[in-house]
Design an enzyme around this catalytic site. Sequence first.
Site, PDB file in Angstrom:
ATOM      1  N   ARG A  27     -47.592 -13.990  11.728  1.00  0.00           N
ATOM      2  CA  ARG A  27     -47.559 -13.749  10.286  1.00  0.00           C
ATOM      3  C   ARG A  27     -46.892 -12.417   9.954  1.00  0.00           C
ATOM      4  O   ARG A  27     -46.524 -12.179   8.809  1.00  0.00           O
ATOM      5  CB  ARG A  27     -48.984 -13.739   9.718  1.00  0.00           C
ATOM      6  CG  ARG A  27     -49.668 -15.096   9.779  1.00  0.00           C
ATOM      7  CD  ARG A  27     -51.118 -14.978   9.373  1.00  0.00           C
ATOM      8  NE  ARG A  27     -51.262 -14.531   8.012  1.00  0.00           N
ATOM      9  CZ  ARG A  27     -51.432 -15.330   6.966  1.00  0.00           C
ATOM     10  NH1 ARG A  27     -51.460 -16.628   7.141  1.00  0.00           N
ATOM     11  NH2 ARG A  27     -51.570 -14.841   5.762  1.00  0.00           N
ATOM     12  N   TRP A  75     -50.475  -5.759   7.694  1.00  0.00           N
ATOM     13  CA  TRP A  75     -49.068  -5.576   7.322  1.00  0.00           C
ATOM     14  C   TRP A  75     -49.104  -4.592   6.174  1.00  0.00           C
ATOM     15  O   TRP A  75     -49.590  -4.905   5.086  1.00  0.00           O
ATOM     16  CB  TRP A  75     -48.482  -6.920   6.894  1.00  0.00           C
ATOM     17  CG  TRP A  75     -47.003  -6.960   6.731  1.00  0.00           C
ATOM     18  CD1 TRP A  75     -46.068  -7.182   7.702  1.00  0.00           C
ATOM     19  CD2 TRP A  75     -46.264  -6.812   5.504  1.00  0.00           C
ATOM     20  NE1 TRP A  75     -44.812  -7.179   7.160  1.00  0.00           N
ATOM     21  CE2 TRP A  75     -44.897  -6.956   5.819  1.00  0.00           C
ATOM     22  CE3 TRP A  75     -46.624  -6.573   4.176  1.00  0.00           C
ATOM     23  CZ2 TRP A  75     -43.901  -6.875   4.855  1.00  0.00           C
ATOM     24  CZ3 TRP A  75     -45.632  -6.486   3.226  1.00  0.00           C
ATOM     25  CH2 TRP A  75     -44.285  -6.635   3.571  1.00  0.00           C
ATOM     26  N   ASN A 101     -57.177  -9.119   3.180  1.00  0.00           N
ATOM     27  CA  ASN A 101     -55.786  -9.528   2.933  1.00  0.00           C
ATOM     28  C   ASN A 101     -55.572  -9.493   1.433  1.00  0.00           C
ATOM     29  O   ASN A 101     -56.465  -9.901   0.684  1.00  0.00           O
ATOM     30  CB  ASN A 101     -55.534 -10.967   3.402  1.00  0.00           C
ATOM     31  CG  ASN A 101     -55.484 -11.090   4.905  1.00  0.00           C
ATOM     32  OD1 ASN A 101     -55.641 -10.117   5.619  1.00  0.00           O
ATOM     33  ND2 ASN A 101     -55.288 -12.317   5.376  1.00  0.00           N
ATOM     34  N   GLY A 102     -54.386  -9.075   0.996  1.00  0.00           N
ATOM     35  CA  GLY A 102     -54.097  -9.064  -0.433  1.00  0.00           C
ATOM     36  C   GLY A 102     -53.881  -7.645  -0.931  1.00  0.00           C
ATOM     37  O   GLY A 102     -53.741  -6.708  -0.140  1.00  0.00           O
ATOM     38  N   GLU A 482     -28.837 -21.260   3.463  1.00  0.00           N
ATOM     39  CA  GLU A 482     -29.886 -21.260   4.484  1.00  0.00           C
ATOM     40  C   GLU A 482     -29.337 -20.791   5.840  1.00  0.00           C
ATOM     41  O   GLU A 482     -29.980 -20.016   6.553  1.00  0.00           O
ATOM     42  CB  GLU A 482     -30.490 -22.672   4.589  1.00  0.00           C
ATOM     43  CG  GLU A 482     -31.537 -22.856   5.659  1.00  0.00           C
ATOM     44  CD  GLU A 482     -32.763 -21.951   5.508  1.00  0.00           C
ATOM     45  OE1 GLU A 482     -32.914 -21.268   4.480  1.00  0.00           O
ATOM     46  OE2 GLU A 482     -33.558 -21.921   6.461  1.00  0.00           O
ATOM     47  N   LYS A 486     -30.667 -17.590   7.994  1.00  0.00           N
ATOM     48  CA  LYS A 486     -31.158 -17.715   9.371  1.00  0.00           C
ATOM     49  C   LYS A 486     -30.540 -16.643  10.256  1.00  0.00           C
ATOM     50  O   LYS A 486     -31.228 -15.973  11.012  1.00  0.00           O
ATOM     51  CB  LYS A 486     -30.818 -19.099   9.960  1.00  0.00           C
ATOM     52  CG  LYS A 486     -31.660 -20.243   9.527  1.00  0.00           C
ATOM     53  CD  LYS A 486     -33.095 -20.197   9.992  1.00  0.00           C
ATOM     54  CE  LYS A 486     -33.957 -19.444   9.052  1.00  0.00           C
ATOM     55  NZ  LYS A 486     -34.645 -19.975   7.979  1.00  0.00           N
ATOM     56  N   GLU A 489     -31.752 -12.902   9.069  1.00  0.00           N
ATOM     57  CA  GLU A 489     -33.139 -12.452   9.189  1.00  0.00           C
ATOM     58  C   GLU A 489     -33.573 -12.226  10.627  1.00  0.00           C
ATOM     59  O   GLU A 489     -34.456 -11.414  10.877  1.00  0.00           O
ATOM     60  CB  GLU A 489     -34.107 -13.392   8.461  1.00  0.00           C
ATOM     61  CG  GLU A 489     -34.219 -14.793   9.009  1.00  0.00           C
ATOM     62  CD  GLU A 489     -35.141 -15.688   8.179  1.00  0.00           C
ATOM     63  OE1 GLU A 489     -35.990 -15.173   7.426  1.00  0.00           O
ATOM     64  OE2 GLU A 489     -35.010 -16.912   8.284  1.00  0.00           O
ATOM     65  N   HIS A 505     -13.171 -14.590  -6.352  1.00  0.00           N
ATOM     66  CA  HIS A 505     -13.568 -13.723  -7.466  1.00  0.00           C
ATOM     67  C   HIS A 505     -14.189 -12.426  -6.974  1.00  0.00           C
ATOM     68  O   HIS A 505     -15.076 -11.884  -7.621  1.00  0.00           O
ATOM     69  CB  HIS A 505     -14.499 -14.484  -8.411  1.00  0.00           C
ATOM     70  CG  HIS A 505     -13.846 -15.678  -9.008  1.00  0.00           C
ATOM     71  ND1 HIS A 505     -12.899 -15.593 -10.002  1.00  0.00           N
ATOM     72  CD2 HIS A 505     -13.951 -16.998  -8.697  1.00  0.00           C
ATOM     73  CE1 HIS A 505     -12.471 -16.812 -10.312  1.00  0.00           C
ATOM     74  NE2 HIS A 505     -13.086 -17.670  -9.517  1.00  0.00           N
ATOM     75  N   LYS A 602     -44.438 -14.104   7.803  1.00  0.00           N
ATOM     76  CA  LYS A 602     -44.299 -15.552   7.695  1.00  0.00           C
ATOM     77  C   LYS A 602     -44.725 -16.038   6.316  1.00  0.00           C
ATOM     78  O   LYS A 602     -44.129 -16.925   5.744  1.00  0.00           O
ATOM     79  CB  LYS A 602     -45.177 -16.201   8.772  1.00  0.00           C
ATOM     80  CG  LYS A 602     -45.184 -17.720   8.746  1.00  0.00           C
ATOM     81  CD  LYS A 602     -43.863 -18.252   9.206  1.00  0.00           C
ATOM     82  CE  LYS A 602     -43.785 -19.759   9.198  1.00  0.00           C
ATOM     83  NZ  LYS A 602     -42.378 -20.202   9.161  1.00  0.00           N
TER      84      LYS A 602
HETATM   85  C1  G6P Z   1     -41.175 -15.921   3.923  1.00  0.00           C
HETATM   86  C2  G6P Z   1     -40.758 -16.680   5.171  1.00  0.00           C
HETATM   87  C3  G6P Z   1     -39.682 -17.697   4.816  1.00  0.00           C
HETATM   88  C4  G6P Z   1     -40.155 -18.636   3.728  1.00  0.00           C
HETATM   89  C5  G6P Z   1     -40.655 -17.858   2.508  1.00  0.00           C
HETATM   90  C6  G6P Z   1     -41.421 -18.765   1.568  1.00  0.00           C
HETATM   91  O1  G6P Z   1     -40.127 -15.121   3.495  1.00  0.00           O
HETATM   92  O2  G6P Z   1     -40.277 -15.798   6.162  1.00  0.00           O
HETATM   93  O3  G6P Z   1     -39.345 -18.452   5.965  1.00  0.00           O
HETATM   94  O4  G6P Z   1     -39.105 -19.476   3.359  1.00  0.00           O
HETATM   95  O5  G6P Z   1     -41.574 -16.831   2.890  1.00  0.00           O
HETATM   96  O6  G6P Z   1     -42.613 -19.161   2.190  1.00  0.00           O
HETATM   97  P1  G6P Z   1     -43.358 -20.510   1.894  1.00  0.00           P
HETATM   98  O7  G6P Z   1     -44.577 -20.479   2.777  1.00  0.00           O
HETATM   99  O8  G6P Z   1     -43.716 -20.474   0.436  1.00  0.00           O
HETATM  100  O9  G6P Z   1     -42.439 -21.613   2.216  1.00  0.00           O
END
Ligand code: G6P
Length: 607
Positions: A27, A75, A101-102, A482, A486, A489, A505, A602
């Site tokens: 996470r 985090w 958390n939060g 996408e 990939k 990141e 442009h 995550k």
């Molecule tokens: C984070 C993850 C992404 C994901 C995004 C949305 O940034 O690293 O891989 O697309 O959150 O998350 P979700 O759980 O709402 O798809």
Amino acid sequence: MCGIVGYCGTQAATPLLLAGLSRLEYRGYDSAGVALADETGLSVYKEAGRLSLLTARLRGGEGFSQTVGIGHTRWATHGKPTTANAHPHLSADGRFAVVHNGIIENEAELRRELLDADVTLRSETDTELIAQLLQREYQGNVWDALRRVTARLTGSFALGVLYAGEPETVYAARRQSPLVLGVGDGELFLASDMPAILPYTAQFVPLEDGETARLSADGYTIYGADGEPITRAVQEADWDAESAERGEYAHFMLKEIEEQPEALAATLLPHLTADGAVGDEVLPLTAETAQALRRVVLVGCGSAYHAGVVGRQVIERLAQLPAEAEIASEFRYRQPMLDRHTLVIFISQSGETADTLAALRESKRKGARTLSVVNVAGSTLAAESDAVLPTRAGPEIAVATTKAYTAQLAALYLVAIRLGALRGTMEDGEERRLTAELRTLPHHVRELLGTAERMHALARRQQALSDAYFIGRGTDYAAALEASLKLKEISYIHSEAYAAGELKHGTISLIEEGTFVAALACDETLLPKTLANVREVRARGAWVLLVTTDPDTADAADEVLVIPQVEPLFQASLSIVPLQLFGYYVALERGCDIDRPRNLAKSVTVE
Ligand code: G6P
């Protein structure tokens, strides 16, 4: 983001907490800690940095006999990732330990109040304030104190709490941040995320917003926001423990890329009927309601938003409805115009992304119809939407999503076809033809996994690149978004995606000798246009990888990858696969921490 694990039972808690935390590492976190309870009081151990440091310090739990505890991976939000700021946090008297958390939004006001009352704070966190407030509010009943304190908090929280006077008990509370109780045989678990406890139990009870819970080896009680006990059925997770293990793979990301054929089949096949239709359970709307719709909005964050960009085109084409894709964090704040003739589709792997959830609540408040495409059963998004279409990708552990993204595309194709059928906007026989095409996707994706060696070789040659551009038109542009994310990141290479027609442009001025450009051109109606853009960038020195379905393009780029052709609307499901592999292998060659890229989480459960 942060992870919570709790345990009460008869086994030694420490190894279980450490193992649970290790399964939450994906996470994203920067420090870790545990608090243990027994008759002698509470003991807290924490370390900044990797969980392995804490595990080494506790010798994996050897010699720790406590059978009740809570653990956390943090985090950082309030204060740096130091040991002092790591959770659990203790009250001044050492009698309350809290993991959280939060984000507490009225943190400044609470801090001032405590400082004015001469409480010495030992961290910069909002969480410590909760522990201190619990001590001050305690008048002989922990649960009462917990209710009084949580009522004073604004913002989001999932809490695990220990009290030294009740060393057999774990308390929990939640608002807008996920928390589940895992029900074992004579033991109970607390977790922010199911993979933490899957090896021990698949039975779980999700806590809902405003609820608190009291857990001991003898059982648990959940209390509603009104303070009354609640009875809720125990659910069974259909994920097995093995599916959340890395097995022989070097990285979860590679494992999850390879699991895509199964994830697609599991998401699609239950909804494809023998007579070539999409089942009505996909979208519980009557034909009348579907025909009265005026607009569809697809909302998500990150890759889920990118899935929405594909979905909008497919829905627009098949259901003949204006469709837009929106980034949740933007959508929620711009007072979107919504009504009961708007269908808002929320896309999320976790079902817990804070901005996506807030967008759902805003949409419901305005009376829109809501559908969620979600991978985690029992998640908040799933619980709060009018309807849910599950993606069945299984647990996704790597931070960079792969199988959940392609499963989201599959789910959106189903929605588009069903909407088209309800609205009568498809040609005769089109539903049958499209569902037949959908059935071929798992097979084609498996075939594309065969490009791994070629993508690895390409990655070896390109690993030193400093900038990359991904271009395409239509759904190729959506896939380019996408593919670019990939690469960026996990490899930390600057990368951008552009609608190919937009390059001229501005961005074309960045193209120079050797610049890497990946051009996606799988929609044959747009192929000549994209090939023209490829010529333009090559003329300025770009090195071009072309991903196309047209075998007659061998000379059009420096490297041409011909992929199987399916219905153009579904092509993004195929073109993304080799580019996921490319991103993976570039990051591998650069020695990056692929499953846990720096600074990323995550599941983003704070705004
Ligand atoms: C984070 C993850 C992404 C994901 C995004 C949305 O940034 O690293 O891989 O697309 O959150 O998350 P979700 O759980 O709402 O798809």
